[in-house]
Scaffold this motif. Sequence first.
Motif, mmCIF file in Angstrom:
data_model
loop_
_atom_site.group_PDB
_atom_site.id
_atom_site.type_symbol
_atom_site.label_atom_id
_atom_site.label_comp_id
_atom_site.label_asym_id
_atom_site.label_seq_id
_atom_site.Cartn_x
_atom_site.Cartn_y
_atom_site.Cartn_z
ATOM 1 N N ARG A 281 -8.038 47.242 23.506
ATOM 2 C CA ARG A 281 -8.236 45.881 23.996
ATOM 3 C C ARG A 281 -7.140 45.319 24.850
ATOM 4 N N ILE A 282 -7.705 44.529 25.714
ATOM 5 C CA ILE A 282 -6.741 43.981 26.769
ATOM 6 C C ILE A 282 -6.724 42.395 26.839
ATOM 7 N N LEU A 283 -5.660 41.990 26.691
ATOM 8 C CA LEU A 283 -5.285 40.433 26.674
ATOM 9 C C LEU A 283 -4.338 40.126 27.911
ATOM 10 N N LYS A 284 -4.903 39.118 28.537
ATOM 11 C CA LYS A 284 -3.872 38.491 29.393
ATOM 12 C C LYS A 284 -2.985 37.487 28.642
ATOM 13 N N LEU A 285 -1.594 37.550 29.139
ATOM 14 C CA LEU A 285 -0.515 36.627 28.703
ATOM 15 C C LEU A 285 -0.186 35.521 29.623
ATOM 16 N N ASN A 286 -0.032 36.068 31.192
ATOM 17 C CA ASN A 286 0.084 34.937 31.966
ATOM 18 C C ASN A 286 -0.091 35.903 33.275
ATOM 19 N N ASP A 287 0.227 35.336 34.304
ATOM 20 C CA ASP A 287 -0.167 35.904 35.799
ATOM 21 C C ASP A 287 1.016 36.986 35.782
ATOM 22 N N ASP A 288 2.133 37.280 35.242
ATOM 23 C CA ASP A 288 3.097 38.342 35.270
ATOM 24 C C ASP A 288 2.993 39.479 34.063
ATOM 25 N N TYR A 289 2.070 39.197 33.089
ATOM 26 C CA TYR A 289 2.162 40.133 31.859
ATOM 27 C C TYR A 289 0.700 40.103 31.371
ATOM 28 N N GLY B 95 -2.985 30.341 16.567
ATOM 29 C CA GLY B 95 -2.125 29.257 16.104
ATOM 30 C C GLY B 95 -1.770 28.496 17.669
ATOM 31 N N GLU B 96 -1.004 27.618 17.455
ATOM 32 C CA GLU B 96 -0.199 26.589 18.288
ATOM 33 C C GLU B 96 0.768 27.413 19.147
ATOM 34 N N ASN B 97 1.523 28.622 18.394
ATOM 35 C CA ASN B 97 2.653 29.003 19.047
ATOM 36 C C ASN B 97 2.148 30.358 19.941
ATOM 37 N N ASN B 98 0.767 30.597 19.931
ATOM 38 C CA ASN B 98 0.171 31.836 20.707
ATOM 39 C C ASN B 98 0.827 32.990 20.365
ATOM 40 N N ASN B 99 1.033 33.274 18.843
ATOM 41 C CA ASN B 99 1.609 34.528 18.243
ATOM 42 C C ASN B 99 0.190 35.258 18.382
ATOM 43 N N LEU B 100 0.508 36.750 18.219
ATOM 44 C CA LEU B 100 -0.278 37.817 18.423
ATOM 45 C C LEU B 100 -1.082 38.502 17.110
ATOM 46 N N VAL B 101 -2.397 38.079 16.904
ATOM 47 C CA VAL B 101 -2.939 38.758 15.527
ATOM 48 C C VAL B 101 -3.691 40.219 15.954
ATOM 49 N N VAL B 102 -3.337 41.068 15.574
ATOM 50 C CA VAL B 102 -3.997 42.407 15.542
ATOM 51 C C VAL B 102 -4.652 43.050 14.467
ATOM 52 N N SER B 103 -5.911 43.646 14.639
ATOM 53 C CA SER B 103 -6.627 43.947 13.380
ATOM 54 C C SER B 103 -6.845 45.337 13.670
ATOM 55 N N GLN B 104 -6.672 46.156 12.550
ATOM 56 C CA GLN B 104 -7.026 47.670 12.704
ATOM 57 C C GLN B 104 -8.446 48.036 11.676
#
Length: 370
Positions: free
Chosen positions: A33-41, A80-89
């Motif tokens: 999986r790949i996920l963009k956080l912002n333009d730098d990460y 959520g509103e805080n943009n926490n990361l949820v990871v499923s295995q």
Amino acid sequence: SGDETGLIKLVDVEENKVKSTFGEQVKDSIVQRILKLNDDYVIGAYSNGIVKLFNTNDGSVAFETPLGEAQNIIGLDFCGENNNLVVSQANGNISLLELGWNDEAPYLDDPASIYSKITPAPQYAKINRFQTSNLMVLSKDANPLILDIENKKVIWKGKNVPNDYLDLQVPVHDLDCAFKDKNSVYVSTAYKKVRLYDLRQSNTRPTVDHLMKNESFPLNHIAMSSCNNYLYVTDTGGSVFVLDTRKGLELSGKMKGATGSVRDISVSNKFPYAITVSLDRFLRIYNTNTYKMVRRIFLGQKLSSVCFFDDELDDEKLEETVPEQTFKPQNEISKRAKDAKSLLKKNKLKMTFERKSKKNEDEDEDDDAE
């Protein structure tokens, strides 16, 4: 794009080149999986149960955290509103990683397990983009369900279609989902079906159970267009089907060109383009208006995941004719394969001719002896 060796590549599709490469090649470290956080990460989730945060400016690993068990990652999303990361295995565990910032640099807290073995043999998990605290989990031999991450409870369950004409239960093997709106979701299955579920009432059967009649390969990934009028369905044979959601999933078109399974698809929210990666090691760009392939870029490794990092595309430049050197690696491989096949065929014919000649000579000698 991510590949099976553990590399994440930032590709400039307008210039047909790889701008930068992150990570290192490690055995059993597939970028799932790949996920963009912002333009730098950018965030990458690996099959060995590790989540890494990369700085796209210098390619360094800003942060990495293991999830405890080396299990395949079947879901990676912000929630959520805080943009926490949820990871499923794949073992059924779902973890929550809080995202924080330290001196303008992001970091991830230690994973906190919120569910353990929620369903048998989970296959895929995705956050509802319209209600980011809701996570949909798809499984094999179990009906789909939706979890409320904040309240830690199951808020919706699907129901299987009625038994078949032999009164046997129809097998369930869901692979991917795409939310049309907050009340409906499309699900693709391993049995060449696309189903539509109504989320307003729990324990309900799919309202649409569409069979891809002329499809000879199993389906895998699906994605919704930005206008919600079209559904893009990929298969293991290299095709991308375009289904019209306004006409009962009628086939609207087909995007061709890939060889082997299409491993992932990402659709732009601003421009009429979709990106796919497949086992033939190519990244392809399709125009979703014309269904034509406008770019293909050879990336060297078997690809496993992809996402749009920047939606600011130059339409005119992207639609220009692709330079021949982009296709050179594949042309060379194809030419060598054809030459080898031709040589093998010639040798086989030569050996057959020699065997027949020898057999005729032996028969003539036997006749002379008599």
